[in-house]
Design an enzyme around this catalytic site. Sequence first.
Site, PDB file in Angstrom:
ATOM      1  N   LYS A 197       0.855  -1.193   0.000  1.00  0.00           N
ATOM      2  CA  LYS A 197       0.000   0.000   0.000  1.00  0.00           C
ATOM      3  C   LYS A 197       0.881   1.230   0.000  1.00  0.00           C
ATOM      4  CE  LYS A 197      -1.873   2.730   3.046  1.00  0.00           C
ATOM      5  NZ  LYS A 197      -1.858   3.975   2.263  1.00  0.00           N
ATOM      6  N   GLU A 272      10.128   0.951  10.640  1.00  0.00           N
ATOM      7  CA  GLU A 272      11.174   1.961  10.426  1.00  0.00           C
ATOM      8  C   GLU A 272      10.483   3.301  10.583  1.00  0.00           C
ATOM      9  OE1 GLU A 272      13.158   4.551   9.527  1.00  0.00           O
ATOM     10  OE2 GLU A 272      13.308   4.042   7.408  1.00  0.00           O
ATOM     11  N   CYS A 306      14.012  10.253   6.878  1.00  0.00           N
ATOM     12  CA  CYS A 306      13.993   9.818   8.283  1.00  0.00           C
ATOM     13  C   CYS A 306      15.385   9.899   8.893  1.00  0.00           C
ATOM     14  CB  CYS A 306      13.424   8.415   8.401  1.00  0.00           C
ATOM     15  SG  CYS A 306      14.262   7.237   7.345  1.00  0.00           S
ATOM     16  N   GLU A 403      10.149  15.500  15.405  1.00  0.00           N
ATOM     17  CA  GLU A 403      10.611  15.411  14.016  1.00  0.00           C
ATOM     18  C   GLU A 403       9.866  16.448  13.180  1.00  0.00           C
ATOM     19  OE1 GLU A 403      11.530  11.708  11.154  1.00  0.00           O
ATOM     20  OE2 GLU A 403       9.427  11.882  11.664  1.00  0.00           O
TER      21      GLU A 403
END
Length: 499
Positions: A197, A272, A306, A403
Amino acid sequence: MSTQIVKTLDSVSAFLKRSHGLYIDGGWVASQAAGSLPVYDPASGERIATTADASAEDVDRAVRSAHRAFTSGVWSRRLPAERERILLRYADLLEQHGEELAQLETLEQGKSINIARAFEVGSTLNWMRYTAGLATKISGRTFDLSIPVPEGARYTAYTRKEPIGVVAGIVPWNFPLMIGMWKVMPALAAGCSIVIKPSEITPLTLMRMAELATDAGVPPGVFNLVTGSGQVCGQALTSHPLVSKISFTGSTATGKGIARSAADRLTRISLELGGKNPAIVLKDADPQQVVEGLLLGSFLNQGQVCAASSRIYIEAPIYDSLVAQFESAVKGMSVGQGMDPTTQINPVASKAQQLKIQGFLTNAREHNAELISGASGPDPQGYYIAPTLVLNPDEALHLTREEVFGPVLSLTRVADAEEALALANDSDYGLTASLWTTNLAAAMNLTPRIEAGTVWVNSHTLIDANMPFGGFKQSGTGRDFGVDWLDAFTETKSVCIRH
Ligand code: TXE
């Protein structure tokens, strides 16, 4: 309009105009749901394509197809060398269609066409070929056992690595093609089937890759793709009882939710997740290396990486001079659409991400933080964020700990390496970090004390198919890449033989 703008290929325009469905059993099928999802060009905010918004019933159909393909053995029991050859052919097809896929990526995601060509296509090719080769390296071990009964019996055991079953791959929007292939390739190399997906924001390149998988010879049902929202399509996929393994890349919040639901069935998971990655710059570092390396490490893909460096701790003696160099670099950056290869900063991937980053910057301004910004974007309808430095942010600022996932970099003056280390480790995240020094002893002493899954010395963000990658702490569980990568897509079976 600038003459530098890359001309869109006819094949790209034709793909965008298609009526898109779901890729199940080796071909496109219509979704049973009525809804659809728009795909926008981040440079202009204009809709460029419309995709299916899969329902739970659609997802069930895709997973059942993948499960049928898996249990039939059409792929899982195929000779490893045949899987390898088909996957290498798959990589060749990406190479042949590289410009088309790079353009699609820039148009749906906003990134520079240079980055799309070099990373989404170029690096992905390296990963695909590396992973294809792992198909023929799957191996176990043999053991002599010491079981004493019945008297005189002897036992020998060995382990087999068997494909885990149907894999659910959930892909984010920052590197849609590359991260998508990080899920598809190890799953297929191991002999699994996959239902993937893509992010609803950036589904297009993986949709094209689904077709190319069939062209390469991947049997129907082994690679299915569903497009849709996280809440309906993603949720239905990750909680499906026939899914044996979830490979997820995305936000920590969503990853934790998936881990909770996976616990019900003990579905295997690799997560992750995000990072708030520090860089420690010691006073003996090479300044040019630092500025070049951390500009790349922080602003690549508009900071939507990331592994990106987002907080830099600099020893006091070189702080002012480095800040001056970062300032001049950031103020000189050209900002514009990704299809213009001369631009260095491009729009972020979505309106939602733009608003999120603007929220961090508003919060910083409200707290009188010292901000230095470069140019803003040319089109007010595009999702642009000016590259920005934040000097010595304090704890009151949201961006100090969270973040940002944007072109925003904080620079903090520290007294010494110990202070830098304490600040670097003071985070819930632990994905990556870097250390900048010409002092070998300092590098060797500090790297084991940094809490991160990857630590670079004198570089940042550079990853390789042969180097394991993943997070400490709340940056995730499991490791991608490297020779052991397929372990996460296999189960270990011990076979014990009495003789
Ligand atoms: O991520 P989500 P979002 C970070 C980054 C960003 C923030 C939010 O900080 O600003 O996350 O981004 C699917 N069940 N990263 O909201 O929700 C979703 O459809 C199953 C870091 O876009 O995690 C998409 O395919 N799936 C990151 C994928 O999860 C679900 C990269 C990622 O979306 C789901 C991206 C559910 N309940 C964002 N909900 C990195 N580690 O690189 C959503 N999804």
